[in-house]
Design an enzyme around this catalytic site. Structure first.
Site, mmCIF file in Angstrom:
data_model
loop_
_atom_site.group_PDB
_atom_site.id
_atom_site.type_symbol
_atom_site.label_atom_id
_atom_site.label_comp_id
_atom_site.label_asym_id
_atom_site.label_seq_id
_atom_site.Cartn_x
_atom_site.Cartn_y
_atom_site.Cartn_z
ATOM 1 N N SER A 47 -8.137 -0.226 -5.589
ATOM 2 C CA SER A 47 -8.433 0.159 -4.221
ATOM 3 C C SER A 47 -9.930 0.460 -4.085
ATOM 4 O O SER A 47 -10.746 -0.426 -4.306
ATOM 5 C CB SER A 47 -7.562 1.343 -3.798
ATOM 6 O OG SER A 47 -7.397 1.347 -2.390
ATOM 7 N N LYS B 134 0.855 -1.192 0.000
ATOM 8 C CA LYS B 134 0.000 0.000 0.000
ATOM 9 C C LYS B 134 0.889 1.239 0.000
ATOM 10 O O LYS B 134 1.229 1.794 1.038
ATOM 11 C CB LYS B 134 -0.928 0.008 1.218
ATOM 12 C CG LYS B 134 -2.131 0.938 1.028
ATOM 13 C CD LYS B 134 -3.006 0.449 -0.107
ATOM 14 C CE LYS B 134 -4.153 1.372 -0.404
ATOM 15 N NZ LYS B 134 -4.907 0.967 -1.593
#
Length: 590
Positions: free
Chosen positions: A386, A191
């Site tokens: 995402s 991430k």
């Protein structure tokens, strides 16, 4: 004195008359523009569709009447309109070919380029021709134009062919100079959306994933061009390594990258020859606007709704000047489509790198409810990562382009600490009176305590657990298996197919066909797009109501180029939702 008054009065009267005349002309122009939008196009014999491949290409075209009226807005191409125009050009008998006029071209993604290129390949199956011309081919434009029967170049032009490079921007040191630090909590080894604010270089994990997907995109591009130009992949990579942009133009012909060197006035002769008309005859040209006004032929009562969701995922559209996916608006719109009996199925076209995790959850809920009543198919554009993947995962079926960037299943939170800026640099002092231990939690006037950080981390962990559960439920997988391919990692569409994150590879037409199949209306349906584009007058009024915000935003985007999106993120950091499901905010791929 009398002479002074006389000349002053004459000047004032002249200015008033001038204003009246300009006003009348403006009204007539506006009436003409509105009328032209409603006029049907009649396709003349031996016509050619002119596809302008320059300026910005986004998911949908966004007209700006205020900017257009003052002549200070750049050319914008909507992928939706371009694909629809090519499809119509294929079916219209009197349209004999497509002429692509390329220039400085800035697409939103290489997946969009791939979708446009595939549409042109399909067009050629009709037996019709494509001719491309440019003074200078950018790499993205050349990738698309390489499909043409003839690739023409100005004798003093250029062909940019250099490969791909990803170049993230890092803000940590810049923010440190003004006394700002970002306090970050996240879940996901890959991430990397937070890295620009806490590091000054790529992490090993981010470098690994970025290398994988830009290599995958490049290999797809090279393979496509090699097939069209009848060149080897090795030779195209050799040209890229040499950086041929500044080569002699004759070398481009020798390399078989272009077919002929011609000046723009000579191209007309090539088109006329292909049309089979005399040298003195006019070429019947059709623009994208003309193509959009060709009357539709589908008359079915069965409707497949195509809903466009692109831009940042935000809680509300209030204050947004760019395209966005509003949790409030999209949820309401999907509910209306769910309750519309004429709509038999919905295609959700997603092009987003994510944003607010809360808004993504609200849209996921709306998709789930719609799915219980009628089929919903997701068509992924350049990005569906995402939050963009979060709101997609509950659909009946997901179709992505091979070069779509998707996945990035991960969550983070980010709170700025401006204490050094306001106390040491600006000289402000703070004191506090509070009733409870956490009454001042979230203030930016001091760093978070260890206890506060632990609370935020727990909040982010719960968000990740919910995200992975949503994916597992939607895709029929185990949560632990989702976690293995999650961790914030970005995947190419073709890899996502192998990982079962998507069901098939293809474009929006494939998604529409699948939706019709699931709704059991194959062969008897029409398509409608949502949200409906505002008409010219509505756009003009909106331009004035927002104080010209969209126009100014376009000017800023034009001035900053690749740096526009990252700078907007820094600017809006305080107004963002605390929980973010977002891929690297704006990955610059050159």
């Amino acid at each position: 004195m009398k002479e002074f008054l006389k000349y002053t009065l004459a000047t004032v009267i002249g200015m008033v008359i001038f204003a009246i005349v300009i006003g009348i002309i403006s009204v007539i122009s506006l009436m003409g523009m509105v009328a032209s939008q409603d006029a049907s196009t009649v396709v003349k014999e031996k016509s050619v569709f002119v596809l302008p491949l320059s300026g910005i290409m986004d998911e949908r075209a966004s007209d700006n009447p205020l900017g257009s009226m003052v002549g200070q807005v750049g050319q914008s191409l909507g992928l939706d309109e371009a694909l629809a125009a090519i499809k119509k050009a294929k079916s219209e008998d009197e349209i004999k070919g497509i002429y692509i006029e390329a220039g400085i071209f800035s697409p939103d993604s290489y997946a969009s380029c791939q979708a446009l290129r595939k549409a042109l390949v399909d067009f050629k199956k009709s037996g019709k021709w494509i001719v491309a011309y440019a003074d200078q081919y950018t790499q993205a434009a050349y990738y698309i134009c390489s499909v043409a029967d003839e690739v023409l170049l100005n004798p003093e032009g250029m062909v940019d062919w250099h490969g791909l490079a990803a170049q993230p921007i890092y803000f940590r040191d810049m923010l440190a100079k003004i006394g700002v630090k970002m306090q970050v909590v996240k879940v996901g080894t890959y991430k990397s959306a937070v890295e620009p604010f806490i590091q000054d270089h790529m992490s090993d994990a981010n470098r690994e994933q970025t290398t994988t997907y830009i290599s995958g995109i490049w290999n797809t591009m090279v393979g496509d061009v090699a097939a069209s130009r009848k060149l080897s992949v090795a030779k195209l990579n050799e040209y890229a390594d040499k950086y041929i942009m500044f080569d002699d133009t004759n070398n481009y012909v020798a390399m078989k990258l272009v077919d002929k060197l011609l000046y723009i006035d000579e191209v007309k002769g090539v088109i006329k020859k292909r049309l089979g008309i005399d040298k003195d005859d006019e070429i019947n040209q059709l623009s994208i606007a003309d193509m959009m006004n060709i009357p539709r032929k589908d008359k079915s009562d069965n409707e497949i709704a195509v809903y466009y969701a692109y831009g940042d995922v935000v809680n509300t559209s209030d204050g947004q000047t760019s395209a966005c996916i509003s949790g409030v608006d999209v949820s309401k719109d999907l509910e209306e489509l769910m309750n519309d009996d004429d709509v038999k199925a919905v295609v959700l076209r997603v092009n987003s790198g994510g944003g607010s995790a809360y808004a993504s959850e609200q849209i996921w809920n709306a998709v789930t409810k719609l799915k219980a009543k009628k089929p919903i198919v997701v068509s992924m554009g350049g990005l569906a990562a995402s939050g963009g993947y979060y709101l997609s995962c509950a659909a009946n079926y997901i179709i992505a382009e091979p070069t779509t960037l998707t996945g990035s299943i991960g969550i983070f939170g980010m709170i700025p600490d401006v204490s050094e800026l306001v106390t040491q640099k600006l000289g402000l002092k703070f004191d506090v009176v509070k009733t409870n231990a956490m009454s001042d939690f979230g203030t930016t006037a001091r760093p978070m305590t260890a206890e506060e950080t632990a609370i935020m981390q727990n909040y982010v962990n719960n968000g990740y657990k919910l995200f992975t559960k949503r994916v597992a439920d939607g895709r029929g997988m185990k949560v632990e298996d989702v976690d293995k391919i999650g961790q914030g990692r970005v995947w190419l569409g073709k890899d996502a197919l192998r990982l079962k994150l998507v069901d098939a590879l293809g474009g929006i037409d494939d998604a529409i066909a699948k939706a019709a199949e699931l709704a059991k209306v194959s062969g008897d349906y029409k398509t409608s797009t949502y949200p409906s584009a505002p008409n010219f007058l509505d756009q003009l009024l909106n331009s004035f109501q927002d104080g010209g915000g969209n126009y100014l935003d376009e000017q800023l985007k034009s001035a900053l180029g690749d740096y526009y999106e990252p700078m907007m993120m820094v600017r809006n950091i305080n107004s963002q939702s605390p929980l973010q499901a977002r891929m690297p905010y704006h990955l610059i791929i050159k």
